[in-house]
Design a protein around this motif. Structure first.
Motif, mmCIF file in Angstrom:
data_model
loop_
_atom_site.group_PDB
_atom_site.id
_atom_site.type_symbol
_atom_site.label_atom_id
_atom_site.label_comp_id
_atom_site.label_asym_id
_atom_site.label_seq_id
_atom_site.Cartn_x
_atom_site.Cartn_y
_atom_site.Cartn_z
ATOM 1 N N PRO A 1 -57.951 28.550 -51.631
ATOM 2 C CA PRO A 1 -56.643 28.449 -50.960
ATOM 3 C C PRO A 1 -55.693 27.486 -51.659
ATOM 4 N N GLN A 2 -56.237 26.386 -52.201
ATOM 5 C CA GLN A 2 -55.386 25.451 -52.932
ATOM 6 C C GLN A 2 -54.795 26.117 -54.172
ATOM 7 N N ALA A 3 -55.612 26.903 -54.873
ATOM 8 C CA ALA A 3 -55.134 27.627 -56.045
ATOM 9 C C ALA A 3 -54.052 28.626 -55.647
ATOM 10 N N GLN A 4 -54.215 29.261 -54.505
ATOM 11 C CA GLN A 4 -53.222 30.236 -54.061
ATOM 12 C C GLN A 4 -51.910 29.559 -53.678
ATOM 13 N N ILE A 5 -51.991 28.409 -53.042
ATOM 14 C CA ILE A 5 -50.770 27.668 -52.703
ATOM 15 C C ILE A 5 -50.021 27.266 -53.976
ATOM 16 N N LEU A 6 -50.757 26.791 -54.971
ATOM 17 C CA LEU A 6 -50.124 26.422 -56.233
ATOM 18 C C LEU A 6 -49.551 27.659 -56.936
ATOM 19 N N SER A 7 -50.231 28.798 -56.815
ATOM 20 C CA SER A 7 -49.723 30.037 -57.396
ATOM 21 C C SER A 7 -48.386 30.421 -56.779
ATOM 22 N N ILE A 8 -48.285 30.312 -55.468
ATOM 23 C CA ILE A 8 -47.010 30.605 -54.797
ATOM 24 C C ILE A 8 -45.937 29.634 -55.267
ATOM 25 N N VAL B 1 -54.657 36.175 -61.109
ATOM 26 C CA VAL B 1 -55.975 35.538 -60.984
ATOM 27 C C VAL B 1 -56.170 34.950 -59.586
ATOM 28 N N SER B 2 -55.132 34.347 -59.034
ATOM 29 C CA SER B 2 -55.251 33.646 -57.743
ATOM 30 C C SER B 2 -55.353 34.603 -56.565
ATOM 31 N N PHE B 3 -54.700 35.751 -56.671
ATOM 32 C CA PHE B 3 -54.743 36.757 -55.601
ATOM 33 C C PHE B 3 -55.358 38.043 -56.133
#
Length: 214
Positions: A80-87, A122-124
């Protein structure tokens, strides 16, 4: 719909927006994939047009850098942290893209998108137990078609679940395309700001899921 699926579908809408924006504002260049860029890179090298070749090589480097960045995020942090940074990276890319002049070389102008969509890919890359890209739709169309065909043949609940998931991803992706087409038609280069609400729609689902796990 689970929070994970909601976030995934929202990011698919953003992926559709990115795709149509690049095609309509940057001379038909698709900024979410490297296939055509790599083909033209080889062609430019064979033709001896080294200026365009170097620009395309830079675009490929941006894409690779995005993948490396996302993998490191995933490896040393929680998903989830990686996804937040991706956004957040997508947000930053939108702000940069809005200020790149129309006369800029199309590939050079899309450097922020090459990096951001690679991070997003990669993140999603999966949700609800399925591998599924949010930045292009060819494989999602294949998976949806397979699910429909298998369901009609077997009536298995899993195939129904599969076709619903991939069908939802395709629908959201192309809703993002439609919204991107309208925004680009209205505001041109600055139409990329229309992607920000789509990114914002994904963020709460990721944040709430992270808090629930914590």
């Amino acid at each position: 719909m689970t929070r994970e699926t909601w976030a995934h579908h929202a990011m698919a809408a953003a992926g559709g927006f990115f795709g149509v924006y690049a095609l309509l504002t940057r001379g038909g260049t698709f900024g979410s994939s490297e296939t055509s860029n790599l083909i033209y890179l080889v062609v430019s090298g064979l033709d001896g047009t080294w200026g365009p070749a170097l620009i395309r090589l830079g675009g490929t480097a941006c894409y690779i850098a995005g993948i490396v960045f996302a993998v490191l995020l995933r490896r040393y942090g929680r998903r989830p942290q990686a996804q937040i940074l991706s956004i957040s990276v997508d947000f930053a890319a939108c702000l940069l893209l809005a200020w790149i002049p129309a006369e800029t070389d199309p590939i050079l102008a899309l450097y922020p998108m090459f990096f951001a969509t690679a991070v997003q890919w990669v993140s999603f890359s999966q949700a609800a137990g399925y591998n599924c890209a949010t930045i292009f739709s060819t494989n999602n169309l294949r998976q949806f078609t397979e699910g429909v065909t298998e369901f009609l043949c077997t009536r298995e609940a899993e195939q129904l679940r599969k076709l619903k998931f991939y069908g939802g991803t395709l629908a959201c992706f192309h809703l993002g395309v439609a919204w991107g087409w309208w925004c680009t038609g209205q505001w041109g280069i600055a139409g990329i700001y229309g992607c920000l609400p789509l990114l914002a729609a994904a963020l709460p689902a990721v944040v709430v899921r992270e808090r629930a796990k914590a």
